[in-house]
Scaffold this active site. Structure first.
Site, PDB file in Angstrom:
ATOM      1  N   TYR A 161       0.822  -1.281   0.075  1.00  0.00           N
ATOM      2  CA  TYR A 161      -0.011  -0.060  -0.070  1.00  0.00           C
ATOM      3  C   TYR A 161       0.946   1.278  -0.125  1.00  0.00           C
ATOM      4  CZ  TYR A 161      -3.597   3.248   1.613  1.00  0.00           C
ATOM      5  OH  TYR A 161      -4.477   4.630   1.555  1.00  0.00           O
TER       6      TYR A 161
HETATM    7  P1  NDP Z   1     -13.267   2.730   0.466  1.00  0.00           P
HETATM    8  O1  NDP Z   1     -12.952   1.108   0.510  1.00  0.00           O
HETATM    9  O2  NDP Z   1     -14.667   2.952   1.140  1.00  0.00           O
HETATM   10  O3  NDP Z   1     -13.227   3.044  -1.094  1.00  0.00           O
HETATM   11  C1  NDP Z   1     -12.531   2.531  -1.935  1.00  0.00           C
HETATM   12  C2  NDP Z   1     -13.043   2.723  -3.118  1.00  0.00           C
HETATM   13  O4  NDP Z   1     -12.223   2.273  -4.215  1.00  0.00           O
HETATM   14  C3  NDP Z   1     -14.490   1.936  -3.386  1.00  0.00           C
HETATM   15  O5  NDP Z   1     -15.564   2.831  -4.107  1.00  0.00           O
HETATM   16  C4  NDP Z   1     -14.083   0.844  -4.280  1.00  0.00           C
HETATM   17  O6  NDP Z   1     -15.046   0.113  -4.932  1.00  0.00           O
HETATM   18  C5  NDP Z   1     -13.106   1.623  -4.893  1.00  0.00           C
HETATM   19  N1  NDP Z   1     -12.189   0.813  -5.807  1.00  0.00           N
HETATM   20  C6  NDP Z   1     -11.749  -0.266  -5.694  1.00  0.00           C
HETATM   21  N2  NDP Z   1     -11.000  -0.977  -6.743  1.00  0.00           N
HETATM   22  C7  NDP Z   1     -11.472  -0.318  -7.588  1.00  0.00           C
HETATM   23  C8  NDP Z   1     -11.205  -0.579  -9.063  1.00  0.00           C
HETATM   24  N3  NDP Z   1     -10.381  -1.275  -9.505  1.00  0.00           N
HETATM   25  N4  NDP Z   1     -11.854   0.529 -10.045  1.00  0.00           N
HETATM   26  C9  NDP Z   1     -12.506   1.269  -9.501  1.00  0.00           C
HETATM   27  N5  NDP Z   1     -12.871   1.477  -8.437  1.00  0.00           N
HETATM   28  C10 NDP Z   1     -12.338   0.776  -7.351  1.00  0.00           C
HETATM   29  O7  NDP Z   1     -11.831   3.032   1.380  1.00  0.00           O
HETATM   30  P2  NDP Z   1     -11.468   4.646   1.303  1.00  0.00           P
HETATM   31  O8  NDP Z   1     -12.886   5.641   1.110  1.00  0.00           O
HETATM   32  O9  NDP Z   1     -10.915   4.749   2.673  1.00  0.00           O
HETATM   33  O10 NDP Z   1     -10.620   5.091   0.240  1.00  0.00           O
HETATM   34  C11 NDP Z   1     -10.830   5.918  -0.901  1.00  0.00           C
HETATM   35  C12 NDP Z   1      -8.995   6.345  -1.192  1.00  0.00           C
HETATM   36  O11 NDP Z   1      -8.814   7.090  -0.167  1.00  0.00           O
HETATM   37  C13 NDP Z   1      -8.221   5.381  -1.275  1.00  0.00           C
HETATM   38  O12 NDP Z   1      -7.210   5.649  -2.556  1.00  0.00           O
HETATM   39  C14 NDP Z   1      -7.338   5.103   0.116  1.00  0.00           C
HETATM   40  O13 NDP Z   1      -6.166   4.608  -0.304  1.00  0.00           O
HETATM   41  C15 NDP Z   1      -7.435   6.576   0.486  1.00  0.00           C
HETATM   42  N6  NDP Z   1      -7.089   6.781   1.863  1.00  0.00           N
HETATM   43  C16 NDP Z   1      -7.747   6.233   2.743  1.00  0.00           C
HETATM   44  C17 NDP Z   1      -7.404   6.574   4.009  1.00  0.00           C
HETATM   45  C18 NDP Z   1      -8.245   5.779   5.246  1.00  0.00           C
HETATM   46  O14 NDP Z   1      -7.837   5.747   6.254  1.00  0.00           O
HETATM   47  N7  NDP Z   1      -9.507   5.347   4.899  1.00  0.00           N
HETATM   48  C19 NDP Z   1      -6.323   7.290   4.451  1.00  0.00           C
HETATM   49  C20 NDP Z   1      -5.393   7.750   3.297  1.00  0.00           C
HETATM   50  C21 NDP Z   1      -5.962   7.503   2.114  1.00  0.00           C
HETATM   51  P3  NDP Z   1     -15.698  -1.113  -4.671  1.00  0.00           P
HETATM   52  O15 NDP Z   1     -16.739  -0.754  -3.506  1.00  0.00           O
HETATM   53  O16 NDP Z   1     -16.520  -1.598  -5.791  1.00  0.00           O
HETATM   54  O17 NDP Z   1     -14.851  -2.064  -4.430  1.00  0.00           O
END
Ligand code: NDP
Length: 306
Positions: A161
């Site tokens: 990650y």
């Molecule tokens: P979630 O798991 O809630 O959201 C992730 C999203 O990415 C979901 O909508 C998921 O869709 C989508 N996704 C995964 N794989 C794909 C793909 N191949 N194509 C399109 N969409 C995809 O997590 P977060 O909201 O926390 O994460 C969102 C972003 O924030 C990420 O980039 C994460 O690294 C970043 N982030 C999060 C932190 C945290 O503490 N939560 C901290 C720092 C950064 P589906 O539901 O279909 O799987």
């Protein structure tokens, strides 16, 4: 609800943005926040049920099927969005938010999972950016990448990650300068721990990953890490419980998209600010601090035969 482009009527003066990974967490929150601020939001989701659910929040949210690892899916989403835009209008923003978190000891991470991590978090954002830049250029739109504090400081057992978010940092820096001639601003958001489903998903995926027979080659070494992994799981659960709401991230995204002078990077959360300071701490001291904080085994605590 996946509407036909002909059924959509976007006002020419409305600002438009695409958010990838809008089904849950930060992406969903950004979609709701930006729609509330007058944006027309194309919300990238991977399945029709999420589309139906998301469309109920605000009529300005238009779900679009988009898997950032599938070239055909990107092309199709680009075509649909272009067909919905008023004649001659481009896009004002792209938020590359979709992401997954592959974790585990690097000795044991199945290589396919490492590849998937990089496909979703690194290659995906660039593939989507490439597809949408012509539309962004038309409006001097902005690109906002969802990085992480993990892209400035790697933690043990989150190597895949962290690697993906470090890569996104450098891609963002390169892209920002490359797109200067067209006035296209590029920013990266660097959140600390945010309360979203990603933590639970990651823990579940990690457990399943190591339970698969295909990863048999890595399983014998995995037992060596079991005590450390247990501590990491507990630490991850503790931080997930302390996570701040995704609205904080959405506000940073809003600033990056709308401010006359956007920042190039946005640290979100107190833990992110603290972990940023670790960048300037000498490596050995940093390692010792992390080891102590998580309670990990220290140097030479294992004999060679185990
Ligand atoms: P979630 O798991 O809630 O959201 C992730 C999203 O990415 C979901 O909508 C998921 O869709 C989508 N996704 C995964 N794989 C794909 C793909 N191949 N194509 C399109 N969409 C995809 O997590 P977060 O909201 O926390 O994460 C969102 C972003 O924030 C990420 O980039 C994460 O690294 C970043 N982030 C999060 C932190 C945290 O503490 N939560 C901290 C720092 C950064 P589906 O539901 O279909 O799987």
């Amino acid at each position: 609800m996946l509407l036909q482009p002909s059924a959509i009527n976007i006002r020419p003066e409305s600002r438009t943005v695409l958010i990838t990974g809008a089904s849950t967490g930060i992406g969903q929150c950004c979609a709701i926040t930006l729609a509330g601020q007058g944006f027309t939001v194309f919300a990238g989701v991977r399945n029709p049920e999420d589309a139906d659910r998301l469309a109920l929040f605000n009529p300005a949210i238009i779900p679009v099927l988009l898997d950032v690892t599938e070239p055909d899916s990107i092309l199709e989403a680009q075509g649909r969005i272009q067909a919905m835009l008023p004649e001659g209008k481009g896009m004002n923003g792209l938020v590359n938010n979709a992401g997954i978190a592959v974790c585990g000891p690097l000795e044991c991470v199945p290589i396919e999972d490492l590849r998937r991590q990089l496909e979703v978090n690194v290659v995906g954002p660039i593939a989507v950016t490439q597809a949408f830049l012509p539309l962004l250029r038309q409006e001097r739109g902005r690109v906002v990448n969802m990085g992480s504090i993990a892209g400035l400081n790697a933690l043990p057992f989150a190597g895949p990650y962290s690697a993906s978010k470090f890569a996104l940092e450098s891609l963002t820096d390169a892209l920002r300068v490359e797109l200067q001639p067209w006035g296209i601003e590029v920013a990266i958001i660097e959140p600390g721990t945010i309360a979203t489903p990603i933590w639970e998903k990651s823990l579940k995926a990690t457990t399943e990953m190591y339970a698969q027979p295909e990863s048999g080659a890595t399983l014998s070494s995995l037992a060596l890490y079991e005590p450390a992994l247990d501590l990491i799981r507990k630490a991850a659960l503790r931080s997930a419980q302390r996570g701040i709401p995704p609205e904080h991230v959405a506000q940073a995204v809003l600033h990056a998209l709308c401010a006359p002078k956007p920042k190039t990077r946005y640290l979100v959360g107190k833990d992110a600010q603290l972990r940023r300071i670790l960048r300037w701490v000498p490596d050995r001291l940093k390692d010792a601090l992390i080891t102590r904080k998580i309670g990990l085994p220290g140097k030479h605590s294992q004999s060679h035969s185990t």
